[in-house]
Scaffold this motif. Structure first.
Motif, mmCIF file in Angstrom:
data_model
loop_
_atom_site.group_PDB
_atom_site.id
_atom_site.type_symbol
_atom_site.label_atom_id
_atom_site.label_comp_id
_atom_site.label_asym_id
_atom_site.label_seq_id
_atom_site.Cartn_x
_atom_site.Cartn_y
_atom_site.Cartn_z
ATOM 1 N N VAL A 31 0.758 -1.318 0.117
ATOM 2 C CA VAL A 31 -0.175 -0.136 0.037
ATOM 3 C C VAL A 31 0.778 1.354 -0.117
ATOM 4 C CG1 VAL A 31 -1.714 1.247 1.396
ATOM 5 C CG2 VAL A 31 -1.903 -1.161 1.169
ATOM 6 N N LEU A 32 1.836 1.161 0.706
ATOM 7 C CA LEU A 32 2.839 2.271 0.881
ATOM 8 C C LEU A 32 3.424 2.611 -0.778
ATOM 9 C CD1 LEU A 32 4.988 2.140 4.264
ATOM 10 C CD2 LEU A 32 2.933 4.057 3.510
ATOM 11 N N ASP A 33 3.976 1.452 -1.192
ATOM 12 C CA ASP A 33 4.727 1.639 -2.717
ATOM 13 C C ASP A 33 3.474 2.162 -3.529
ATOM 14 O OD1 ASP A 33 7.172 0.923 -1.823
ATOM 15 O OD2 ASP A 33 6.631 -1.420 -2.172
ATOM 16 N N ALA A 34 2.325 1.578 -3.626
ATOM 17 C CA ALA A 34 1.352 2.288 -4.436
ATOM 18 C C ALA A 34 0.805 3.673 -4.233
ATOM 19 C CB ALA A 34 0.231 1.220 -4.444
ATOM 20 N N ARG A 35 0.723 4.025 -3.108
ATOM 21 C CA ARG A 35 0.205 5.417 -2.595
ATOM 22 C C ARG A 35 1.756 6.289 -3.045
ATOM 23 N NH1 ARG A 35 -4.611 7.022 -1.973
ATOM 24 N NH2 ARG A 35 -3.650 8.595 -0.693
ATOM 25 N N ALA A 36 2.838 6.042 -2.757
ATOM 26 C CA ALA A 36 3.698 6.817 -3.225
ATOM 27 C C ALA A 36 4.052 6.873 -4.733
ATOM 28 C CB ALA A 36 5.298 6.335 -2.473
ATOM 29 N N ALA A 37 4.093 5.636 -5.370
ATOM 30 C CA ALA A 37 4.145 5.712 -6.920
ATOM 31 C C ALA A 37 2.827 6.689 -7.380
ATOM 32 C CB ALA A 37 4.091 4.427 -7.225
ATOM 33 N N SER A 115 -2.198 -2.917 12.004
ATOM 34 C CA SER A 115 -3.363 -3.201 12.465
ATOM 35 C C SER A 115 -4.218 -1.945 12.291
ATOM 36 C CB SER A 115 -3.223 -3.304 14.186
ATOM 37 O OG SER A 115 -2.453 -1.926 14.388
ATOM 38 N N ALA A 116 -3.907 -0.788 11.545
ATOM 39 C CA ALA A 116 -4.675 0.501 11.069
ATOM 40 C C ALA A 116 -4.219 0.653 9.781
ATOM 41 C CB ALA A 116 -4.494 1.616 12.054
ATOM 42 N N PRO A 117 -4.835 -0.351 8.903
ATOM 43 C CA PRO A 117 -4.159 -0.039 7.367
ATOM 44 C C PRO A 117 -4.669 1.211 6.769
ATOM 45 C CG PRO A 117 -5.845 -1.801 7.658
ATOM 46 C CD PRO A 117 -5.426 -1.394 8.863
ATOM 47 N N ALA A 118 -5.750 1.858 7.318
ATOM 48 C CA ALA A 118 -6.392 3.014 6.529
ATOM 49 C C ALA A 118 -5.835 4.263 7.187
ATOM 50 C CB ALA A 118 -8.181 2.925 7.040
ATOM 51 N N LEU A 155 -2.894 10.936 8.524
ATOM 52 C CA LEU A 155 -3.945 10.754 7.420
ATOM 53 C C LEU A 155 -4.911 9.758 7.728
ATOM 54 C CD1 LEU A 155 -1.730 11.688 4.264
ATOM 55 C CD2 LEU A 155 -2.618 13.466 6.083
ATOM 56 N N ARG A 156 -6.219 9.998 8.105
ATOM 57 C CA ARG A 156 -7.120 8.889 8.134
ATOM 58 C C ARG A 156 -7.920 8.644 6.788
ATOM 59 N NH1 ARG A 156 -10.581 10.468 13.283
ATOM 60 N NH2 ARG A 156 -10.752 12.177 12.133
ATOM 61 N N GLY A 157 -8.159 7.721 6.406
ATOM 62 C CA GLY A 157 -8.787 7.265 5.006
ATOM 63 C C GLY A 157 -7.641 7.513 3.808
ATOM 64 N N VAL A 158 -6.807 6.733 4.023
ATOM 65 C CA VAL A 158 -5.855 7.045 2.840
ATOM 66 C C VAL A 158 -6.151 6.550 1.451
ATOM 67 C CG1 VAL A 158 -3.734 6.751 4.419
ATOM 68 C CG2 VAL A 158 -4.627 4.811 3.439
ATOM 69 N N HIS A 162 -8.829 12.994 -0.404
ATOM 70 C CA HIS A 162 -8.549 14.196 0.288
ATOM 71 C C HIS A 162 -8.776 13.703 1.988
ATOM 72 C CE1 HIS A 162 -7.912 16.658 -3.052
ATOM 73 N NE2 HIS A 162 -9.064 16.269 -3.396
ATOM 74 N N PRO A 163 -7.831 13.051 2.404
ATOM 75 C CA PRO A 163 -7.957 12.399 3.935
ATOM 76 C C PRO A 163 -8.075 13.775 4.872
ATOM 77 C CG PRO A 163 -6.039 11.728 2.959
ATOM 78 C CD PRO A 163 -6.593 12.359 1.967
ATOM 79 N N ASP A 164 -8.722 13.286 5.969
ATOM 80 C CA ASP A 164 -8.526 14.162 7.043
ATOM 81 C C ASP A 164 -7.163 14.071 7.483
ATOM 82 O OD1 ASP A 164 -11.053 14.958 6.512
ATOM 83 O OD2 ASP A 164 -11.839 13.874 8.293
#
Length: 380
Positions: A31-37, A115-118, A155-158, A162-164
Motif C-alpha cells: 500500500v505504501l509503495d502504491a500510494r507513493a508511486a 493493525s490500522a491500514p486506513a 492521514l485517516r482514510g488514505v 483528500h483524507p483528514d
C-alpha cells in the motif's frame, strides 16, 4: 486442552502469528509503495519535478515504513482567480496568475501500522521548507516560504482523495516579504487537525484548521506587543464554499486566541475569501470582535511602553506623559471588575479600523468609572 498439549501447540501458534503478521506487513508495504508511486506520478503529470537520493523499507514487524532521503519537489502552480502575484498590480489581462512552488526535506517517512491500514503517517525530519515564488517578480527570492522542524501528519482514510489530517510540528515558521524586508511568524509545539475538500458543495466547508501551539513570536506584531510572550495560541478557522448563485467564498474565524503576559485575547469574525500578494499575505475584508480579559495588565503594559517609547505610533492608546503617569498611579487602586475589553473590529483593504475610537470608553470602564484621561490629539 491439557497443559502438555498447549506446550506442544505453542510453536505452531507462534508460527501462525508470525506468518499472519508478516503477510500484513507485506500488504502494508505494498500500500505504501502504491500510494507513493501514485503521488509521484500525479505530481509529474502536473509538471512537477520529483527527486530523492535514496528510498528504503523498514519497520518489520511492527509497521511498514518507507523512507525517502533528501526528497525535493518543485513545479508550477496556479493561484485562485483574484489573487495578486505581481508587486505593483493584478495579473495582466485578467489572466490566472502563476508561480513556482518548491519543497524539500532532509528525510520523508511514510508509515502504516498493519493493525490500522486506513491511516497513513507522514513524517519529515529533522528540517523541511516550502517556498512560493510568483512569476514576473524581480529576482529569484521567494515571496512566501514556510520552514518546519520535525513534523508528523496522521492521514485517516488514505484510500480517499483528500483524507483528514492530524498534524504536529516541533516548530513552524512562516516568512513573507513586506516592504522589501522579510517578516517571520514562528510557532512552537504546533498540533491540530486540517481538513481539505476542494470540491465541496455550496455553502459547505472547503478547508478547516483546528490547531493550537505552545508559543508564538512574530516580526509582524506591533513593537509594543513583542516584549511579552504569546503563549497557548489557538485557531479555529474554516473556508466555506459560495452559496448557490454566489461566487465569493467566506472565511469564518470561529476563534483566534492567545495569552499575552497575563491577559487573554480572543477574536472571531466573518471575512471575504483571503488573497495572497507577492508583498505579503493580506487579511481579507470583514468584521469581527476582539475580547481581552485581564485588561488591567494589558493597559499597564501599553502605558509602560508608551512612556518609554513616546515616538511609537503603533501604541493604541496615545496619551501625554503626565497623563500616563497619573493613570499608572491610579491603576493599583482601581476596582478590579469588570476587567474585560470588548471591541468591534473592521478590516478594509488590509487595514485595521476600530470604529468610533472605542478606547476612551473602555479605558473608563476598566478604571471602574473614573473620568477617562483625554486622548492625545489625532490619536487612533
Amino acid at each position: 486442552m491439557s497443559r502438555r498439549s498447549l506446550i506442544m501447540a505453542a510453536p505452531l501458534i507462534l508460527t501462525a502469528i508470525s506468518v499472519v503478521s508478516t503477510a500484513l506487513w507485506y500488504r502494508a508495504e505494498q500500500v505504501l509503495d502504491a500510494r507513493a508511486a501514485e503521488t509521484i506520478a500525479t505530481l509529474r503529470r502536473d509538471g512537477f519535478s520529483v527527486s530523492f537520493k535514496a528510498r528504503h523499507h523498514g519497520g518489520w514487524p511492527l509497521a511498514a515504513i518507507l523512507t525517502f532521503d533528501a526528497p525535493r519537489v518543485a513545479g508550477p502552480v496556479q493561484l485562485p482567480p483574484g489573487t495578486n502575484p505581481m508587486p505593483d498590480g493584478p495579473a495582466p489581462d485578467g489572466t490566472t496568475p502563476h508561480g513556482t512552488l518548491a519543497w524539500g526535506a532532509t528525510r520523508l517517512i511514510l508509515r502504516i501500522d498493519p493493525s490500522a491500514p486506513a491511516t497513513l503517517t507522514v513524517g519529515a525530519s529533522p528540517d523541511q521548507a516550502l517556498a512560493y515564488t510568483p512569476d514576473g517578480t524581480p529576482g529569484t527570492q521567494p515571496r512566501l516560504w514556510i520552514r518546519a522542524g520535525e513534523s508528523w501528519a496522521h492521514l485517516r482514510g488514505v484510500s480517499t482523495t483528500h483524507p483528514d489530517a492530524h498534524v504536529a510540528f516541533e516548530r513552524l515558521a512562516v516568512t513573507w516579504i513586506d516592504g522589501g524586508r522579510p517578516v517571520t511568524t514562528t510557532l512552537w509545539g504546533v498540533a491540530g487537525m486540517v481538513l481539505w475538500r476542494p470540491h465541496a458543495a455550496p455553502d459547505t466547508t472547503i478547508a478547516a484548521i483546528d490547531a493550537h501551539a505552545a508559543l508564538l513570536n512574530s516580526d509582524a506584531l506591533p513593537a509594543w506587543l513583542r516584549p511579552w510572550p504569546w503563549t497557548a495560541p489557538a485557531a479555529q478557522i474554516a473556508l466555506v464554499a459560495p452559496r448557490t448563485g454566489e461566487t465569493k467564498r467566506r472565511l469564518l474565524v470561529q476563534s483566534l486566541q492567545t495569552e499575552i503576559g497575563g491577559a487573554q485575547a480572543r477574536f472571531a469574525g466573518i471575512f471575504a475569501s483571503p488573497t495572497l500578494t507577492s508583498q505579503a499575505p493580506r487579511w481579507p475584508d470583514g468584521d469581527g470582535t476582539l475580547e481581552v480579559d485581564g485588561a488591567y495588565a494589558m493597559l499597564d503594559r501599553w502605558l509602560d511602553w508608551a512612556i518609554r517609547h513616546p515616538n511609537d505610533d503603533t501604541v493604541p492608546i496615545r496619551l501625554d506623559p503626565a497623563t500616563i503617569v497619573a493613570v499608572r498611579r491610579l491603576l493599583p487602586r482601581a476596582p478590579r471588575r469588570p476587567d474585560r475589553l470588548y471591541l468591534p473590529v473592521t478590516i478594509r483593504q488590509g487595514a485595521l479600523d476600530l470604529p468610533g475610537n472605542p478606547w476612551a470608553h473602555d479605558v473608563t470602564r476598566v478604571l471602574g468609572g473614573m473620568p477617562s484621561p483625554p486622548l492625545a490629539q489625532g490619536a487612533h
